[in-house]
Motif scaffolding. Structure first.
Motif, PDB file in Angstrom:
ATOM      1  N   ASP A 172       0.850  -1.184   0.000  1.00 13.98           N
ATOM      2  CA  ASP A 172       0.000   0.000   0.000  1.00 13.98           C
ATOM      3  C   ASP A 172       0.891   1.241   0.000  1.00 13.98           C
ATOM      4  OD1 ASP A 172       0.874   0.466   2.618  1.00 13.98           O
ATOM      5  OD2 ASP A 172      -0.982  -0.243   3.542  1.00 13.98           O
ATOM      6  N   SER A 173       0.292   2.428  -0.012  1.00 10.46           N
ATOM      7  CA  SER A 173       1.071   3.661  -0.168  1.00 10.46           C
ATOM      8  C   SER A 173       1.952   3.963   1.032  1.00 10.46           C
ATOM      9  CB  SER A 173       0.139   4.843  -0.435  1.00 10.46           C
ATOM     10  OG  SER A 173      -0.766   5.011   0.636  1.00 10.46           O
ATOM     11  N   ALA A 174       1.699   3.291   2.162  1.00 11.40           N
ATOM     12  CA  ALA A 174       2.545   3.465   3.342  1.00 11.40           C
ATOM     13  C   ALA A 174       3.698   2.466   3.367  1.00 11.40           C
ATOM     14  CB  ALA A 174       1.703   3.313   4.606  1.00 11.40           C
ATOM     15  N   GLY A 175       3.771   1.622   2.349  1.00 13.65           N
ATOM     16  CA  GLY A 175       4.842   0.632   2.263  1.00 13.65           C
ATOM     17  C   GLY A 175       4.548  -0.656   2.995  1.00 13.65           C
ATOM     18  N   ASN A 176       3.289  -0.846   3.411  1.00 11.77           N
ATOM     19  CA  ASN A 176       2.909  -2.064   4.122  1.00 11.77           C
ATOM     20  C   ASN A 176       2.687  -3.221   3.146  1.00 11.77           C
ATOM     21  OD1 ASN A 176       2.784  -0.812   6.747  1.00 11.77           O
ATOM     22  ND2 ASN A 176       0.865   0.125   6.102  1.00 11.77           N
ATOM     23  N   TYR A 177       3.150  -4.404   3.544  1.00  7.99           N
ATOM     24  CA  TYR A 177       3.002  -5.607   2.722  1.00  7.99           C
ATOM     25  C   TYR A 177       1.543  -6.033   2.672  1.00  7.99           C
ATOM     26  CZ  TYR A 177       3.422 -10.564   1.409  1.00  7.99           C
ATOM     27  OH  TYR A 177       3.278 -11.785   0.805  1.00  7.99           O
ATOM     28  N   MET A 178       1.047  -6.344   1.474  1.00  5.79           N
ATOM     29  CA  MET A 178      -0.314  -6.846   1.300  1.00  5.79           C
ATOM     30  C   MET A 178      -0.350  -8.246   0.707  1.00  5.79           C
ATOM     31  SD  MET A 178      -2.308  -3.478  -0.136  1.00  5.79           S
ATOM     32  CE  MET A 178      -3.897  -4.318  -0.047  1.00  5.79           C
ATOM     33  N   ASP A 179       0.572  -8.536  -0.190  1.00  5.46           N
ATOM     34  CA  ASP A 179       0.589  -9.843  -0.840  1.00  5.46           C
ATOM     35  C   ASP A 179       1.900  -9.982  -1.599  1.00  5.46           C
ATOM     36  OD1 ASP A 179      -0.619 -12.355  -1.511  1.00  5.46           O
ATOM     37  OD2 ASP A 179      -0.968 -11.595  -3.534  1.00  5.46           O
ATOM     38  N   GLY A 180       2.238 -11.204  -1.937  1.00  5.22           N
ATOM     39  CA  GLY A 180       3.450 -11.420  -2.715  1.00  5.22           C
ATOM     40  C   GLY A 180       3.718 -12.889  -2.930  1.00  5.22           C
ATOM     41  N   GLY A 181       4.622 -13.185  -3.841  1.00  8.64           N
ATOM     42  CA  GLY A 181       4.977 -14.560  -4.116  1.00  8.64           C
ATOM     43  C   GLY A 181       5.669 -14.696  -5.456  1.00  8.64           C
ATOM     44  N   VAL A 182       5.725 -15.931  -5.928  1.00  8.79           N
ATOM     45  CA  VAL A 182       6.417 -16.255  -7.175  1.00  8.79           C
ATOM     46  C   VAL A 182       5.487 -17.070  -8.068  1.00  8.79           C
ATOM     47  CG1 VAL A 182       8.474 -17.280  -8.226  1.00  8.79           C
ATOM     48  CG2 VAL A 182       8.578 -16.387  -5.878  1.00  8.79           C
ATOM     49  N   VAL A 183       5.405 -16.678  -9.330  1.00  5.73           N
ATOM     50  CA  VAL A 183       4.704 -17.449 -10.347  1.00  5.73           C
ATOM     51  C   VAL A 183       5.756 -18.108 -11.238  1.00  5.73           C
ATOM     52  CG1 VAL A 183       3.194 -17.338 -12.370  1.00  5.73           C
ATOM     53  CG2 VAL A 183       2.659 -15.993 -10.340  1.00  5.73           C
ATOM     54  N   GLY A 184       5.580 -19.388 -11.513  1.00  6.26           N
ATOM     55  CA  GLY A 184       6.545 -20.114 -12.322  1.00  6.26           C
ATOM     56  C   GLY A 184       5.929 -20.681 -13.592  1.00  6.26           C
ATOM     57  N   SER A 185       6.776 -20.949 -14.563  1.00  9.84           N
ATOM     58  CA  SER A 185       6.346 -21.568 -15.817  1.00  9.84           C
ATOM     59  C   SER A 185       7.494 -22.411 -16.352  1.00  9.84           C
ATOM     60  CB  SER A 185       5.957 -20.500 -16.846  1.00  9.84           C
ATOM     61  OG  SER A 185       5.682 -21.083 -18.115  1.00  9.84           O
ATOM     62  N   THR A 186       7.201 -23.661 -16.689  1.00 14.23           N
ATOM     63  CA  THR A 186       8.179 -24.538 -17.333  1.00 14.23           C
ATOM     64  C   THR A 186       7.621 -24.955 -18.681  1.00 14.23           C
ATOM     65  OG1 THR A 186       8.997 -25.386 -15.220  1.00 14.23           O
ATOM     66  CG2 THR A 186       9.476 -26.703 -17.171  1.00 14.23           C
ATOM     67  N   PHE A 187       8.425 -24.811 -19.726  1.00 12.74           N
ATOM     68  CA  PHE A 187       7.914 -25.067 -21.068  1.00 12.74           C
ATOM     69  C   PHE A 187       8.997 -25.633 -21.968  1.00 12.74           C
ATOM     70  CE2 PHE A 187       9.402 -20.740 -20.697  1.00 12.74           C
ATOM     71  CZ  PHE A 187      10.115 -20.487 -21.864  1.00 12.74           C
ATOM     72  N   GLN A 188       8.559 -26.463 -22.883  1.00 11.59           N
ATOM     73  CA  GLN A 188       9.430 -26.965 -23.936  1.00 11.59           C
ATOM     74  C   GLN A 188       9.549 -25.909 -25.026  1.00 11.59           C
ATOM     75  OE1 GLN A 188      10.672 -29.797 -22.240  1.00 11.59           O
ATOM     76  NE2 GLN A 188      10.610 -30.843 -24.202  1.00 11.59           N
TER      77      GLN A 188
END
Length: 260
Positions: free
Chosen positions: A212-228
């Motif tokens: 948010d605008s105060a720098g507070n954490y709201m959400d986060g993570g990693v999205v991955g993709s493996t492909f030929q």
């Protein structure tokens, strides 16, 4: 080739008249590209050679495209979204440089919040064999990195100057910020002879932190993709993979932010 890539990226640049942003309301989700120092990868020299770009240009493509696609993915669901108006990394006084200066990263192991599989399923023999048989090699490391949906090293963004952070968001008319914190690319081959036939298996990982605008954490993570893949054309690679990853992140953001 570089001219065509620039033309592709220009379509993703935020602007005052860009769709699908809603022009009648102020945008309130600011998308911040990952820092050039937060790109890690192997096998990118194959892409650079085929696509006729330098390593620095390739990093710029990944940064610009991932941020632009996320802006579009948010806007496609009637969320107002924007990019930094002052986004030059060469200008130390630009907004993006200020944000990079006040950001620091905290590492933790997290389950992937989304994982896209675009490769043939392993048969029973492969499942019973060693990891090398299933995933191949990068022809460099003894134990090349392989996908692990249950645990991945996540780079969370934290802010050490909340006043400056708030002022940058206010300048960009935003109430929230999505910090793309890291991008990773791993390239593997079933065997080193695959190099001669352009047969690759690649992993993409895109990290993000919602603040948010105060720098507070709201959400986060990693999205991955493996492909030929049997191509090193950056346009084909991006079109087939990055859009799906940013869509998954946009869905998470929409679930955390409720429009007034």
């Amino acid at each position: 080739m570089w001219i065509f890539i620039l033309a592709f990226l220009s379509l993703l640049q935020p602007g005052n008249g860009d769709k699908p942003q809603t022009p009648k309301e102020e945008p309130f989700v600011l998308v911040i590209p990952f820092s050039p120092q937060m790109y890690t990868g192997n096998g990118d020299h194959f892409i650079c050679k085929t696509s006729d770009v330098t390593p620095g240009e390739l990093t710029t493509i990944f940064r610009t495209a991932s941020a632009g696609l996320l802006i579009n993915a948010l806007g496609n669901e009637n969320f107002n979204s924007t990019g930094l108006k002052d986004g030059s990394t060469s200008d130390k006084k630009s907004d993006v440089s200020k944000l990079y200066d006040i950001a620091y990263y905290v590492k933790s192991d997290k389950k992937l919040i989304g994982y896209l599989k675009n490769f043939p399923e392993f048969n029973m023999k492969q499942r019973m064999a060693s990891s090398r048989v299933r995933w191949g090699t990068d022809c460099v490391s003894k134990n090349p990195p392989v996908p692990n949906e249950k645990s991945h090293n996540y780079q969370e963004v934290k802010i050490n100057d909340n006043d400056m952070f708030y002022n940058v968001l206010k300048k960009n008319k935003s109430k929230y910020a999505v910090f793309l914190s890291q991008f990773e690319m791993n390239t593997r081959f079933k065997n080193c002879m695959d190099l001669q036939h352009n047969v690759f298996q690649r992993d993409f990982y895109l990290h993000y932190t919602l603040l948010d605008s105060a720098g507070n954490y709201m959400d986060g993570g990693v999205v991955g993709s493996t492909f030929q893949s049997q191509t090193n054309d950056i346009n084909v690679i991006m079109n087939k993979n990055m859009g799906m990853m940013t869509t998954l992140i946009a869905q998470r953001i929409r679930n955390k932010i409720k429009k007034p």
